[in-house]
Design a protein around this motif. Structure first.
Motif, PDB file in Angstrom:
ATOM      1  N   TYR A  76      49.577  51.778  39.471  1.00 32.85           N
ATOM      2  CA  TYR A  76      48.591  52.546  38.698  1.00 32.85           C
ATOM      3  C   TYR A  76      48.344  51.911  37.333  1.00 32.85           C
ATOM      4  O   TYR A  76      47.224  51.921  36.830  1.00 32.85           O
ATOM      5  CB  TYR A  76      49.039  53.988  38.504  1.00 32.85           C
ATOM      6  CG  TYR A  76      48.935  54.857  39.736  1.00 32.85           C
ATOM      7  CD1 TYR A  76      48.055  54.575  40.776  1.00 32.85           C
ATOM      8  CD2 TYR A  76      49.730  55.983  39.865  1.00 32.85           C
ATOM      9  CE1 TYR A  76      47.970  55.378  41.891  1.00 32.85           C
ATOM     10  CE2 TYR A  76      49.648  56.799  40.984  1.00 32.85           C
ATOM     11  CZ  TYR A  76      48.770  56.485  41.994  1.00 32.85           C
ATOM     12  OH  TYR A  76      48.690  57.295  43.095  1.00 32.85           O
ATOM     13  N   ASP A  77      49.393  51.341  36.731  1.00 32.34           N
ATOM     14  CA  ASP A  77      49.235  50.677  35.430  1.00 32.34           C
ATOM     15  C   ASP A  77      48.297  49.479  35.523  1.00 32.34           C
ATOM     16  O   ASP A  77      47.715  49.065  34.526  1.00 32.34           O
ATOM     17  CB  ASP A  77      50.590  50.224  34.885  1.00 32.34           C
ATOM     18  CG  ASP A  77      51.427  51.374  34.349  1.00 32.34           C
ATOM     19  OD1 ASP A  77      50.865  52.470  34.105  1.00 32.34           O
ATOM     20  OD2 ASP A  77      52.648  51.188  34.179  1.00 32.34           O
ATOM     21  N   ASN A  78      48.182  48.910  36.712  1.00 34.27           N
ATOM     22  CA  ASN A  78      47.351  47.719  36.908  1.00 34.27           C
ATOM     23  C   ASN A  78      46.171  47.967  37.833  1.00 34.27           C
ATOM     24  O   ASN A  78      45.610  47.025  38.390  1.00 34.27           O
ATOM     25  CB  ASN A  78      48.218  46.587  37.474  1.00 34.27           C
ATOM     26  CG  ASN A  78      49.294  46.182  36.518  1.00 34.27           C
ATOM     27  OD1 ASN A  78      49.027  45.625  35.466  1.00 34.27           O
ATOM     28  ND2 ASN A  78      50.540  46.503  36.844  1.00 34.27           N
ATOM     29  N   GLN A  79      45.758  49.216  37.974  1.00 37.83           N
ATOM     30  CA  GLN A  79      44.727  49.555  38.959  1.00 37.83           C
ATOM     31  C   GLN A  79      43.343  49.015  38.627  1.00 37.83           C
ATOM     32  O   GLN A  79      42.479  48.980  39.495  1.00 37.83           O
ATOM     33  CB  GLN A  79      44.663  51.062  39.165  1.00 37.83           C
ATOM     34  CG  GLN A  79      44.148  51.847  38.003  1.00 37.83           C
ATOM     35  CD  GLN A  79      44.111  53.330  38.291  1.00 37.83           C
ATOM     36  OE1 GLN A  79      43.338  53.751  39.150  1.00 37.83           O
ATOM     37  NE2 GLN A  79      44.921  54.108  37.610  1.00 37.83           N
ATOM     38  N   GLU A  80      43.138  48.558  37.411  1.00 32.05           N
ATOM     39  CA  GLU A  80      41.814  48.036  37.075  1.00 32.05           C
ATOM     40  C   GLU A  80      41.626  46.581  37.504  1.00 32.05           C
ATOM     41  O   GLU A  80      40.525  46.052  37.442  1.00 32.05           O
ATOM     42  CB  GLU A  80      41.556  48.210  35.583  1.00 32.05           C
ATOM     43  CG  GLU A  80      41.394  49.684  35.234  1.00 32.05           C
ATOM     44  CD  GLU A  80      41.067  49.942  33.778  1.00 32.05           C
ATOM     45  OE1 GLU A  80      40.875  48.978  33.014  1.00 32.05           O
ATOM     46  OE2 GLU A  80      41.005  51.120  33.414  1.00 32.05           O
ATOM     47  N   LEU A  81      42.701  45.944  37.965  1.00 36.39           N
ATOM     48  CA  LEU A  81      42.578  44.593  38.510  1.00 36.39           C
ATOM     49  C   LEU A  81      41.919  44.705  39.884  1.00 36.39           C
ATOM     50  O   LEU A  81      42.480  45.307  40.798  1.00 36.39           O
ATOM     51  CB  LEU A  81      43.945  43.922  38.654  1.00 36.39           C
ATOM     52  CG  LEU A  81      43.923  42.537  39.305  1.00 36.39           C
ATOM     53  CD1 LEU A  81      43.303  41.522  38.357  1.00 36.39           C
ATOM     54  CD2 LEU A  81      45.314  42.123  39.726  1.00 36.39           C
ATOM     55  N   PRO A  82      40.727  44.161  40.045  1.00 36.09           N
ATOM     56  CA  PRO A  82      40.038  44.269  41.346  1.00 36.09           C
ATOM     57  C   PRO A  82      40.825  43.590  42.466  1.00 36.09           C
ATOM     58  O   PRO A  82      41.420  42.528  42.272  1.00 36.09           O
ATOM     59  CB  PRO A  82      38.708  43.553  41.110  1.00 36.09           C
ATOM     60  CG  PRO A  82      38.535  43.524  39.636  1.00 36.09           C
ATOM     61  CD  PRO A  82      39.926  43.469  39.045  1.00 36.09           C
ATOM     62  N   PHE A  83      40.815  44.197  43.628  1.00 34.78           N
ATOM     63  CA  PHE A  83      41.485  43.638  44.795  1.00 34.78           C
ATOM     64  C   PHE A  83      40.974  42.228  45.077  1.00 34.78           C
ATOM     65  O   PHE A  83      41.738  41.334  45.433  1.00 34.78           O
ATOM     66  CB  PHE A  83      41.260  44.554  46.011  1.00 34.78           C
ATOM     67  CG  PHE A  83      41.951  44.099  47.257  1.00 34.78           C
ATOM     68  CD1 PHE A  83      43.333  44.151  47.371  1.00 34.78           C
ATOM     69  CD2 PHE A  83      41.225  43.637  48.349  1.00 34.78           C
ATOM     70  CE1 PHE A  83      43.983  43.746  48.529  1.00 34.78           C
ATOM     71  CE2 PHE A  83      41.860  43.234  49.511  1.00 34.78           C
ATOM     72  CZ  PHE A  83      43.235  43.293  49.598  1.00 34.78           C
ATOM     73  N   GLU A  84      39.672  42.014  44.887  1.00 35.78           N
ATOM     74  CA  GLU A  84      39.084  40.695  45.119  1.00 35.78           C
ATOM     75  C   GLU A  84      39.686  39.643  44.182  1.00 35.78           C
ATOM     76  O   GLU A  84      39.884  38.494  44.564  1.00 35.78           O
ATOM     77  CB  GLU A  84      37.561  40.747  44.935  1.00 35.78           C
ATOM     78  CG  GLU A  84      36.846  41.572  45.987  1.00 35.78           C
ATOM     79  CD  GLU A  84      36.992  43.084  45.785  1.00 35.78           C
ATOM     80  OE1 GLU A  84      37.288  43.534  44.653  1.00 35.78           O
ATOM     81  OE2 GLU A  84      36.823  43.808  46.768  1.00 35.78           O
ATOM     82  N   LYS A  85      40.010  40.037  42.951  1.00 33.38           N
ATOM     83  CA  LYS A  85      40.625  39.119  41.994  1.00 33.38           C
ATOM     84  C   LYS A  85      42.049  38.778  42.441  1.00 33.38           C
ATOM     85  O   LYS A  85      42.483  37.636  42.326  1.00 33.38           O
ATOM     86  CB  LYS A  85      40.630  39.746  40.593  1.00 33.38           C
ATOM     87  CG  LYS A  85      41.201  38.859  39.529  1.00 33.38           C
ATOM     88  CD  LYS A  85      40.312  37.670  39.276  1.00 33.38           C
ATOM     89  CE  LYS A  85      40.824  36.869  38.094  1.00 33.38           C
ATOM     90  NZ  LYS A  85      40.143  35.584  37.963  1.00 33.38           N
ATOM     91  N   LEU A  86      42.749  39.770  42.972  1.00 35.07           N
ATOM     92  CA  LEU A  86      44.090  39.536  43.501  1.00 35.07           C
ATOM     93  C   LEU A  86      44.039  38.512  44.635  1.00 35.07           C
ATOM     94  O   LEU A  86      44.850  37.592  44.693  1.00 35.07           O
ATOM     95  CB  LEU A  86      44.684  40.858  43.997  1.00 35.07           C
ATOM     96  CG  LEU A  86      46.098  40.824  44.543  1.00 35.07           C
ATOM     97  CD1 LEU A  86      47.093  40.443  43.470  1.00 35.07           C
ATOM     98  CD2 LEU A  86      46.453  42.175  45.150  1.00 35.07           C
ATOM     99  N   LEU A  87      43.054  38.656  45.515  1.00 37.40           N
ATOM    100  CA  LEU A  87      42.896  37.696  46.612  1.00 37.40           C
ATOM    101  C   LEU A  87      42.575  36.308  46.081  1.00 37.40           C
ATOM    102  O   LEU A  87      43.066  35.302  46.602  1.00 37.40           O
ATOM    103  CB  LEU A  87      41.794  38.159  47.566  1.00 37.40           C
ATOM    104  CG  LEU A  87      42.054  39.441  48.340  1.00 37.40           C
ATOM    105  CD1 LEU A  87      40.839  39.796  49.186  1.00 37.40           C
ATOM    106  CD2 LEU A  87      43.292  39.327  49.195  1.00 37.40           C
ATOM    107  N   GLU A  88      41.750  36.255  45.049  1.00 33.68           N
ATOM    108  CA  GLU A  88      41.373  34.973  44.452  1.00 33.68           C
ATOM    109  C   GLU A  88      42.591  34.253  43.881  1.00 33.68           C
ATOM    110  O   GLU A  88      42.748  33.051  44.047  1.00 33.68           O
ATOM    111  CB  GLU A  88      40.347  35.240  43.340  1.00 33.68           C
ATOM    112  CG  GLU A  88      39.795  34.013  42.665  1.00 33.68           C
ATOM    113  CD  GLU A  88      38.814  34.407  41.568  1.00 33.68           C
ATOM    114  OE1 GLU A  88      39.032  33.967  40.415  1.00 33.68           O
ATOM    115  OE2 GLU A  88      37.857  35.152  41.856  1.00 33.68           O
TER     116      GLU A  88
END
Length: 192
Positions: A76-88
């Motif tokens: 939850y503390d990092n929920q603003e990181l888009p999933f697509e960015k995580l994949l990138e």
């Protein structure tokens, strides 16, 4: 712990018992509207959080719940990181056959619902069968006045309807077993 965390820990215990894997990774949707200035905007701000829990050491349920709680709070503390960015950043192997990183989703719908009143119109919600599953397995739980409703959406190439019915029954038995004795090791919780 919240209801979401308890149900998530139970679902992860079921997956660990069913699969034999002690490292359980799944996704959950978040609304993406943490800032008050976004609340009045129209549009989808949905994001997917990846929640990974290690069940090594055969923890008792209360210990598993603490692990799930901490993982959830960190996510939850990092929920603003888009999933697509995580994949990138992670660059996992890609396949058209499944979603990268997560193949299982968990969604508790517990936001209060209100009736939509439009002048001269009667409005009601209904389920739509999309004909396909977005993930190999999705658990959708919803709080209602009469209790908790649980359903699974699943890939019919991987699961038979009887298997899914059995998993739903096992989840209910597991929840009952946890309420009866939350200090039992996960591997000893009842499924039948």
């Amino acid at each position: 712990a919240t209801l979401f965390m308890v149900l998530l820990a139970c679902f992860k215990a079921l997956l660990a018992i069913q699969t034999g894997f002690q490292d359980v990774v799944l996704g959950t949707p978040v609304a993406g509207r943490r800032r008050t200035e976004l609340e009045g905007l129209i549009g989808c701000f949905l994001n997917t959080l990846v929640l990974r829990t290690n069940l090594h050491g055969n923890p008792v349920f209360t210990e598993l719940l603490q692990r799930v709680r901490q993982t959830t709070l960190d996510a939850y503390d990092n929920q603003e990181l888009p999933f697509e960015k995580l994949l990138e950043v992670l660059q996992p192997a890609r396949s058209g056959a499944y979603t990268p990183i997560i193949q299982v989703m968990f969604n508790l719908q517990n936001a209060p619902t209100s009736s939509l009143a439009l002048d001269g119109l009667q409005v009601e919600s209904f389920d739509v069968d999309r004909g396909t599953a977005k993930f190999d397995l999705s658990a959708v739980l919803a709080e209602h006045r009469d209790g908790l409703h649980i359903g699974f959406e699943y890939n019919t190439d991987l699961f038979e309807p009887a298997t899914i019915e059995r998993m739903l029954d096992q989840l209910e038995t597991l929840l009952t077993g946890i309420v009866t004795d939350a200090e039992r090791p996960v591997s000893q919780l009842p499924l039948l």
